[in-house]
Design a protein around this motif. Structure first.
Motif, PDB file in Angstrom:
ATOM      1  N   TYR A 199      -6.109  -3.515  -0.889  1.00 45.53           N
ATOM      2  CA  TYR A 199      -6.099  -3.316  -2.346  1.00 45.53           C
ATOM      3  C   TYR A 199      -7.229  -4.104  -3.002  1.00 45.53           C
ATOM      4  CZ  TYR A 199      -1.391  -1.594  -1.532  1.00 45.53           C
ATOM      5  OH  TYR A 199      -0.315  -0.890  -1.072  1.00 45.53           O
ATOM      6  N   ALA A 200      -7.306  -5.403  -2.694  1.00 48.02           N
ATOM      7  CA  ALA A 200      -8.313  -6.247  -3.333  1.00 48.02           C
ATOM      8  C   ALA A 200      -9.711  -5.778  -2.927  1.00 48.02           C
ATOM      9  CB  ALA A 200      -8.095  -7.707  -2.935  1.00 48.02           C
ATOM     10  N   ASP A 241     -14.102  -4.282   7.588  1.00 46.59           N
ATOM     11  CA  ASP A 241     -12.643  -4.141   7.754  1.00 46.59           C
ATOM     12  C   ASP A 241     -12.347  -3.850   9.223  1.00 46.59           C
ATOM     13  OD1 ASP A 241      -9.988  -3.614   5.927  1.00 46.59           O
ATOM     14  OD2 ASP A 241      -9.967  -2.457   7.779  1.00 46.59           O
ATOM     15  N   ASP A 242     -11.317  -4.469   9.748  1.00 51.25           N
ATOM     16  CA  ASP A 242     -11.056  -4.319  11.185  1.00 51.25           C
ATOM     17  C   ASP A 242     -10.472  -2.962  11.560  1.00 51.25           C
ATOM     18  OD1 ASP A 242      -8.619  -4.815  10.018  1.00 51.25           O
ATOM     19  OD2 ASP A 242      -8.048  -6.460  11.338  1.00 51.25           O
ATOM     20  N   GLN A 260      -0.393  -0.341   1.730  1.00 49.45           N
ATOM     21  CA  GLN A 260       0.602  -1.147   2.452  1.00 49.45           C
ATOM     22  C   GLN A 260       1.966  -1.183   1.749  1.00 49.45           C
ATOM     23  OE1 GLN A 260       0.798  -5.752   3.113  1.00 49.45           O
ATOM     24  NE2 GLN A 260      -0.965  -5.000   4.223  1.00 49.45           N
ATOM     25  N   VAL A 307     -13.564  -9.886  11.117  1.00 46.69           N
ATOM     26  CA  VAL A 307     -14.132 -11.155  10.649  1.00 46.69           C
ATOM     27  C   VAL A 307     -13.432 -12.266  11.425  1.00 46.69           C
ATOM     28  CG1 VAL A 307     -14.367 -12.690   8.653  1.00 46.69           C
ATOM     29  CG2 VAL A 307     -14.560 -10.206   8.354  1.00 46.69           C
ATOM     30  N   MET A 311       5.909  -6.646   9.910  1.00 42.42           N
ATOM     31  CA  MET A 311       5.730  -5.407   9.137  1.00 42.42           C
ATOM     32  C   MET A 311       4.520  -5.561   8.216  1.00 42.42           C
ATOM     33  SD  MET A 311       6.960  -2.372   8.854  1.00 42.42           S
ATOM     34  CE  MET A 311       8.345  -2.668   9.945  1.00 42.42           C
ATOM     35  N   GLN A 351      12.950  -3.570   1.356  1.00 41.59           N
ATOM     36  CA  GLN A 351      12.588  -2.156   1.471  1.00 41.59           C
ATOM     37  C   GLN A 351      12.721  -1.669   2.915  1.00 41.59           C
ATOM     38  OE1 GLN A 351       9.604  -1.043  -1.917  1.00 41.59           O
ATOM     39  NE2 GLN A 351       8.823  -2.881  -0.978  1.00 41.59           N
ATOM     40  N   ASP A 382      -3.916 -11.451  -1.257  1.00 38.70           N
ATOM     41  CA  ASP A 382      -2.983 -12.327  -0.535  1.00 38.70           C
ATOM     42  C   ASP A 382      -3.661 -13.396   0.319  1.00 38.70           C
ATOM     43  OD1 ASP A 382      -1.049 -10.708  -1.564  1.00 38.70           O
ATOM     44  OD2 ASP A 382      -0.280  -9.967   0.352  1.00 38.70           O
ATOM     45  N   SER A 438       1.130  -9.940  -3.770  1.00 37.75           N
ATOM     46  CA  SER A 438       1.595  -8.574  -4.030  1.00 37.75           C
ATOM     47  C   SER A 438       0.400  -7.649  -4.219  1.00 37.75           C
ATOM     48  CB  SER A 438       2.454  -8.532  -5.302  1.00 37.75           C
ATOM     49  OG  SER A 438       1.699  -8.982  -6.407  1.00 37.75           O
ATOM     50  N   ALA A 439       0.654  -6.373  -3.989  1.00 38.76           N
ATOM     51  CA  ALA A 439      -0.389  -5.371  -4.211  1.00 38.76           C
ATOM     52  C   ALA A 439      -0.791  -5.386  -5.681  1.00 38.76           C
ATOM     53  CB  ALA A 439       0.149  -3.997  -3.814  1.00 38.76           C
ATOM     54  N   GLN A 440       0.227  -5.514  -6.518  1.00 37.09           N
ATOM     55  CA  GLN A 440      -0.019  -5.492  -7.962  1.00 37.09           C
ATOM     56  C   GLN A 440      -0.998  -6.595  -8.374  1.00 37.09           C
ATOM     57  OE1 GLN A 440       2.468  -6.367 -11.970  1.00 37.09           O
ATOM     58  NE2 GLN A 440       3.662  -5.665 -10.248  1.00 37.09           N
TER      59      GLN A 440
HETATM   60  C1  LIG Z   1       6.618  -3.181   3.698  1.00 36.39           C
HETATM   61  C2  LIG Z   1       5.890  -3.780   2.527  1.00 36.39           C
HETATM   62  C3  LIG Z   1       6.267  -3.423   1.232  1.00 36.39           C
HETATM   63  C4  LIG Z   1       5.610  -3.979   0.129  1.00 36.39           C
HETATM   64  N1  LIG Z   1       5.978  -3.603  -1.124  1.00 36.39           N
HETATM   65  C5  LIG Z   1       5.297  -4.066  -2.193  1.00 36.39           C
HETATM   66  C6  LIG Z   1       5.626  -3.637  -3.513  1.00 36.39           C
HETATM   67  O1  LIG Z   1       6.565  -2.877  -3.707  1.00 36.39           O
HETATM   68  N2  LIG Z   1       4.867  -4.116  -4.546  1.00 36.39           N
HETATM   69  C7  LIG Z   1       3.822  -4.965  -4.351  1.00 36.39           C
HETATM   70  O2  LIG Z   1       3.130  -5.337  -5.320  1.00 36.39           O
HETATM   71  N3  LIG Z   1       3.496  -5.407  -3.113  1.00 36.39           N
HETATM   72  C8  LIG Z   1       4.206  -4.982  -2.029  1.00 36.39           C
HETATM   73  N4  LIG Z   1       3.884  -5.414  -0.772  1.00 36.39           N
HETATM   74  C9  LIG Z   1       2.844  -6.451  -0.605  1.00 36.39           C
HETATM   75  C10 LIG Z   1       1.448  -5.836  -0.636  1.00 36.39           C
HETATM   76  O3  LIG Z   1       1.330  -4.773   0.267  1.00 36.39           O
HETATM   77  C11 LIG Z   1       0.407  -6.919  -0.321  1.00 36.39           C
HETATM   78  O4  LIG Z   1       0.624  -7.988  -1.207  1.00 36.39           O
HETATM   79  C12 LIG Z   1      -1.007  -6.351  -0.502  1.00 36.39           C
HETATM   80  O5  LIG Z   1      -1.271  -5.453   0.558  1.00 36.39           O
HETATM   81  C13 LIG Z   1      -2.082  -7.441  -0.546  1.00 36.39           C
HETATM   82  O6  LIG Z   1      -3.327  -6.821  -0.751  1.00 36.39           O
HETATM   83  P1  LIG Z   1      -4.670  -7.439  -0.117  1.00 36.39           P
HETATM   84  O7  LIG Z   1      -5.783  -6.556  -0.542  1.00 36.39           O
HETATM   85  O8  LIG Z   1      -4.750  -8.882  -0.438  1.00 36.39           O
HETATM   86  O9  LIG Z   1      -4.454  -7.372   1.452  1.00 36.39           O
HETATM   87  P2  LIG Z   1      -4.200  -6.119   2.405  1.00 36.39           P
HETATM   88  O10 LIG Z   1      -3.716  -4.954   1.642  1.00 36.39           O
HETATM   89  O11 LIG Z   1      -3.335  -6.641   3.501  1.00 36.39           O
HETATM   90  O12 LIG Z   1      -5.660  -5.776   2.954  1.00 36.39           O
HETATM   91  C14 LIG Z   1      -6.336  -6.603   3.855  1.00 36.39           C
HETATM   92  C15 LIG Z   1      -7.343  -5.772   4.595  1.00 36.39           C
HETATM   93  O13 LIG Z   1      -8.134  -6.647   5.410  1.00 36.39           O
HETATM   94  C16 LIG Z   1      -8.207  -6.138   6.728  1.00 36.39           C
HETATM   95  N5  LIG Z   1      -8.337  -7.300   7.612  1.00 36.39           N
HETATM   96  C17 LIG Z   1      -7.415  -8.233   7.861  1.00 36.39           C
HETATM   97  N6  LIG Z   1      -7.907  -9.171   8.692  1.00 36.39           N
HETATM   98  C18 LIG Z   1      -9.158  -8.796   8.976  1.00 36.39           C
HETATM   99  C19 LIG Z   1     -10.207  -9.373   9.749  1.00 36.39           C
HETATM  100  N7  LIG Z   1     -10.054 -10.517  10.412  1.00 36.39           N
HETATM  101  N8  LIG Z   1     -11.395  -8.750   9.801  1.00 36.39           N
HETATM  102  C20 LIG Z   1     -11.601  -7.590   9.117  1.00 36.39           C
HETATM  103  N9  LIG Z   1     -10.652  -7.023   8.359  1.00 36.39           N
HETATM  104  C21 LIG Z   1      -9.451  -7.618   8.281  1.00 36.39           C
HETATM  105  C22 LIG Z   1      -6.914  -5.351   6.921  1.00 36.39           C
HETATM  106  O14 LIG Z   1      -7.041  -4.342   7.912  1.00 36.39           O
HETATM  107  C23 LIG Z   1      -6.728  -4.745   5.540  1.00 36.39           C
HETATM  108  O15 LIG Z   1      -7.432  -3.526   5.419  1.00 36.39           O
HETATM  109  C24 LIG Z   1       4.538  -4.895   0.337  1.00 36.39           C
HETATM  110  C25 LIG Z   1       4.163  -5.238   1.644  1.00 36.39           C
HETATM  111  C26 LIG Z   1       4.819  -4.694   2.720  1.00 36.39           C
HETATM  112  C27 LIG Z   1       4.387  -5.080   4.112  1.00 36.39           C
END
Ligand SMILES: Cc1cc2nc3c(=O)[nH]c(=O)nc-3n(C[C@H](O)[C@H](O)[C@H](O)COP(=O)(O)OP(=O)(O)OC[C@H]3O[C@@H](n4cnc5c(N)ncnc54)[C@H](O)[C@@H]3O)c2cc1C
Length: 384
Positions: free
Chosen positions: A10-11, A33-34, A41, A75, A121, A156, A269, A284-286
């Protein structure tokens, strides 16, 4: 000039899109991205019950970006002093500015046996494994499915198992047990939200044990601090998060500027954000999505010539319009002081996921999700 965005969740995706529009035309923008895919998610748990959603919630980053170069690589380290990123395939990537958007990983807190025996998960393969294991439980006539951790993801996931057991007509043979060391489910959320979530779990006959800290697991039982061990047939762990391996497992603290080091920012996150009001922002995704506007502006500001002065960085304040959680086919929506459950909440939940896909993913994927959501809607248009 090279700007790197590490992670395409998301970020990472939303920040990349903003930078594509705003960086000078001659700047290189690289996303690492890996998986090479953007995973929606917050819908991951739904793959347990509907494996066909996998394609709808996984979109190649190359389809979602414009001028950015997408590198599928891991990374392995970030040197913020030298401004270099180490990559799993070997070699290093120098940068002028970077955003660490690597998300979080599952924390097992060194609890003996938990990492070995439980399924986390966070990734598609985890949801697929949870589905396979559940089918295995059904093949042996049913049993106990323990979900450790009753945050957004655990609630969930438990809801999906309970709903799947109902769909398969084996609800009486499967006991879904959700445990959390806190005093309530979805700890940290307002009381009326927690109560409504609890009500949805009760409706699906999910057994909830709160004030129940998992201390260890063996191949067939989960152990607790103040309760007898519980035998299980399947064990899923959503009990906490830690920082990415590339940051040595830490979620570094960043303030509302999201600045991790000079010219380096952390969004989503991967870091523990304390916003402009001094509030800890929930992982959170939000929050990840909402942080990207200030992250983009601050990253661009950090690249400007300032004659030796520190760049003027903005402070981000997390303002949430509310929260949504699905519990099987039900949902709970908190919108300001109001709590919605039942059909109204389901509609809100479904439309938020679909709107996200339509805006940031692709219309094709959004329609696939609607198709799964709306029973008996085979006549939805296709985009072939
Ligand atoms: C089952 C479930 C339900 C959820 N429900 C909700 C909800 O209802 N509402 C809500 O707000 N949030 C929810 N969340 C939480 C939300 O999904 C996360 O907070 C959100 O994905 C964080 O976004 P991000 O961009 O920080 O990280 P991520 O979405 O985790 O993205 C990280 C990215 O980095 C990549 N990556 C990781 N490590 C490496 C590396 N070493 N090298 C290269 N790439 C890498 C990953 O492949 C991924 O593409 C839920 C999570 C889960 C698991």
């Amino acid at each position: 000039m090279r700007v790197v965005v590490l992670g395409g969740g998301y970020a990472g995706l939303l920040l990349t899109r903003k930078l594509e529009d705003r960086l000078p035309a001659d700047a290189d923008l690289v996303v690492v991205d890996d998986t090479g895919d953007h995973l929606v998610q917050h819908e991951l748990h739904r793959v347990i019950r509907k494996p066909s959603l996998t394609d709808a919630i996984t979109i190649p980053l190359t389809e979602l970006t414009d001028r950015a170069e997408v590198r599928e690589d891991t990374v392995t380290g970030i040197d913020t002093d030298a401004k270099t990123v180490s990559l799993g395939a070997g070699g290093e990537l120098d940068y002028d500015a970077a955003a660490v958007c690597l998300g979080a990983q599952t924390a097992f807190y060194d609890l003996p046996g938990v990492e070995e025996h439980a399924t986390p998960m966070k990734r598609l393969e985890h949801a697929a494994r949870a589905r396979r294991d559940f089918e295995g439980v059904l093949e042996t006539g049913g049993g106990t499915v323990v979900v450790g951790g009753a945050g957004l993801s655990g609630v969930q996931v438990a809801g999906e198992f309970a709903a799947l057991a109902r769909e398969e007509g084996v609800a009486d043979d499967v006991d879904v047990v959700l445990v959390d060391r806190s005093a309530d489910v979805t700890p940290g959320f307002p009381e009326n939200f927690r109560q409504a979530v609890r009500g949805e779990l009760d409706r699906l006959d999910v057994t909830v044990h709160t004030d129940t800290a998992v201390t260890a697991a063996t191949a067939d039982a989960v152990e607790f601090a103040d309760r007898d061990p519980l035998g299980y047939d399947q064990f899923v762990w959503t009990g906490g998060i830690r920082g990415p391996d590339a940051l040595d497992g830490d979620r570094p603290d960043v303030r509302g500027t999201l600045e991790l080091a000079e010219n380096t920012f952390a969004v989503g996150d991967a870091a523990r954000v304390v916003d402009a009001d001094g509030a800890v922002v929930p992982a959170s995704a939000q929050a990840a999505v909402r942080a990207t506007e200030v992250a983009a502006r601050n990253l661009l500001a950090s690249l400007e010539e300032t004659d030796g002065f520190d760049p003027r960085l903005e402070q981000w304040r997390f303002e949430s319009p509310g929260w949504l959680v699905s519990v099987g086919n039900g949902a709970v929506a908190q919108l300001g002081a109001d709590i919605l459950t039942g059909k109204a909440a389901e509609v809100v939940k479904s439309s938020v996921g679909v709107a996200y896909l339509a805006e940031h993913g692709s219309l094709r994927n959004a329609i696939e999700v609607v198709r799964e959501d709306v029973e008996g809607a085979p006549d939805l248009p296709t985009l072939d």
